[in-house]
Design an enzyme around this catalytic site. Structure first.
Site, PDB file in Angstrom:
ATOM      1  N   ILE A 139      43.327 -38.440  51.475  1.00 18.16           N
ATOM      2  CA  ILE A 139      42.473 -39.371  52.003  1.00 18.16           C
ATOM      3  C   ILE A 139      41.422 -38.512  52.921  1.00 18.16           C
ATOM      4  CG2 ILE A 139      41.930 -41.314  53.449  1.00 18.16           C
ATOM      5  CD1 ILE A 139      45.281 -41.648  53.362  1.00 18.16           C
ATOM      6  N   THR A 140      40.217 -38.644  52.317  1.00 22.47           N
ATOM      7  CA  THR A 140      38.951 -37.751  53.125  1.00 22.47           C
ATOM      8  C   THR A 140      38.698 -38.609  54.381  1.00 22.47           C
ATOM      9  OG1 THR A 140      37.209 -39.013  51.805  1.00 22.47           O
ATOM     10  CG2 THR A 140      38.346 -36.741  50.764  1.00 22.47           C
ATOM     11  N   GLY A 141      38.279 -37.908  55.391  1.00 19.82           N
ATOM     12  CA  GLY A 141      37.659 -38.493  56.583  1.00 19.82           C
ATOM     13  C   GLY A 141      38.507 -39.221  57.280  1.00 19.82           C
ATOM     14  N   ALA A 142      39.672 -38.791  57.603  1.00 23.83           N
ATOM     15  CA  ALA A 142      40.861 -39.685  58.011  1.00 23.83           C
ATOM     16  C   ALA A 142      41.426 -39.189  59.317  1.00 23.83           C
ATOM     17  CB  ALA A 142      42.019 -39.441  57.139  1.00 23.83           C
ATOM     18  N   GLY A 193      39.439 -43.906  62.730  1.00 26.80           N
ATOM     19  CA  GLY A 193      38.905 -45.144  62.222  1.00 26.80           C
ATOM     20  C   GLY A 193      39.725 -45.407  60.701  1.00 26.80           C
ATOM     21  N   TYR A 217      21.631 -45.584  53.435  1.00 26.77           N
ATOM     22  CA  TYR A 217      23.037 -46.007  53.622  1.00 26.77           C
ATOM     23  C   TYR A 217      23.420 -47.015  52.604  1.00 26.77           C
ATOM     24  CZ  TYR A 217      27.548 -47.732  55.408  1.00 26.77           C
ATOM     25  OH  TYR A 217      28.804 -48.131  55.669  1.00 26.77           O
TER      26      TYR A 217
END
Length: 290
Positions: A15-18, A21, A171
């Site tokens: 899981i990236t960016g974990a 959040g 974005y």
């Protein structure tokens, strides 16, 4: 809910960016189901602290931490190498990492940061891990987008926002690109046993966008925080797509609240999706063919 999902024992998930959040909540949910979970974060110490917290909260000792700034292609490549060395199988890749910047930032690769992190990082990391995913099939690629995709357009004449930049426009474009990437990936992986789906987590109360917030973030968001989803609620669809037997074999779909939904009409333009894939592959230095 997470407790309805089957055991993930014996499965390996990246899981990236974990470190916080939605990503951290996704890691917590899948670790609680028994998966071996590898999380990534821009800061290794923070990633290690998050992994320690997940291990303590779930009682699952198999939670590993990796540090990498995924807006950098060299960092993505290094991360992929470390993951391949550490994980002999890969059942699920969750492309969760993302960000928002009100002003234009350029990465060390000379690319606009929103496009580089929110879209190109997922394409490059997925490509580098694809052989391991195929060898572990049936396996899954889950990509986190946003309902902002519904407002996005792909500006092939100014993908990097060099001529005109708006944080929100960049974005929106990046999140539409995430959807188109997932649909194109699903088509390219047909018959391999690897599925690719994309999701909208909902409007979630996190620190998202805090590094370089727009005026609307600073003024409007505080009033809406009480009505936003918790990170755990926002992670529910990611956990579902990563673990549920209900979506076994389902691919090329956009989900929200654990149900398939229609996405931006532009996302179904196969010619544009192929063009986006080819342009993106060239930007990250990989072959355009799957």
């Amino acid at each position: 809910m997470v407790d309805e999902a089957p055991s993930m024992a014996g499965k390996t998930v990246v899981i990236t960016g974990a470190t916080g959040g939605i990503g951290k909540a996704t890691a917590m949910g899948l670790a609680a189901l028994g998966a071996r979970v590898a999380i990534t974060g821009r800061d290794l110490k923070r990633a290690e602290a998050a992994a320690s917290e997940i291990r303590g909260a779930t009682g699952n000792p198999s939670v590993d931490a990796f540090g990498a700034d995924l807006s950098s292609q060299a960092e993505v490549r290094r991360l992929a190498g470390e993951v391949l060395s550490a994980c002999t199988r890969l059942d699920v890749l969750v492309n969760n990492v993302g960000g928002f910047w009100a002003t234009r930032h350029v990465t060390n690769d000379g690319l606009e940061r929103t496009f580089a992190l929110n879209h190109l990082a997922a394409l490059l990391l997925t490509d580098l891990l694809l052989d391991r995913l195929k060898a572990s099939a049936p396996s899954r690629v889950v990509t986190v987008s946003s309902n902002a995709q519904s407002l996005g357009t792909i500006d092939f004449e100014d993908l990097q926002g060099e001529h005109k930049y708006s944080g929100q426009t960049a974005y929106n474009q990046s999140k539409l690109a995430s959807v188109m990437f997932s649909y194109e990936l699903a088509r390219r992986l047909e018959g391999t046993g690897v599925t690719a789906n994309v999701l909208h987590p909902g409007v979630v109360n996190t620190g998202f966008g805090a590094e370089d917030p727009s005026r609307i973030f600073r003024v409007i968001v505080p009033f809406y925080r009480p009505f936003m989803k918790t990170p755990q609620q926002g992670a529910a669809t990611s956990v579902y797509l990563a673990s549920s037997p209900e979506v076994e074999g389902i691919t090329g779909k956009y989900f929200a609240d654990r149900k398939p939904h229609a996405s931006n009409k532009a996302s179904y333009d196969r010619e544009a999706a192929t063009r986006l894939w080819e342009v993106s592959a060239a930007l990250v230095g990989v072959a355009a063919s799957a």
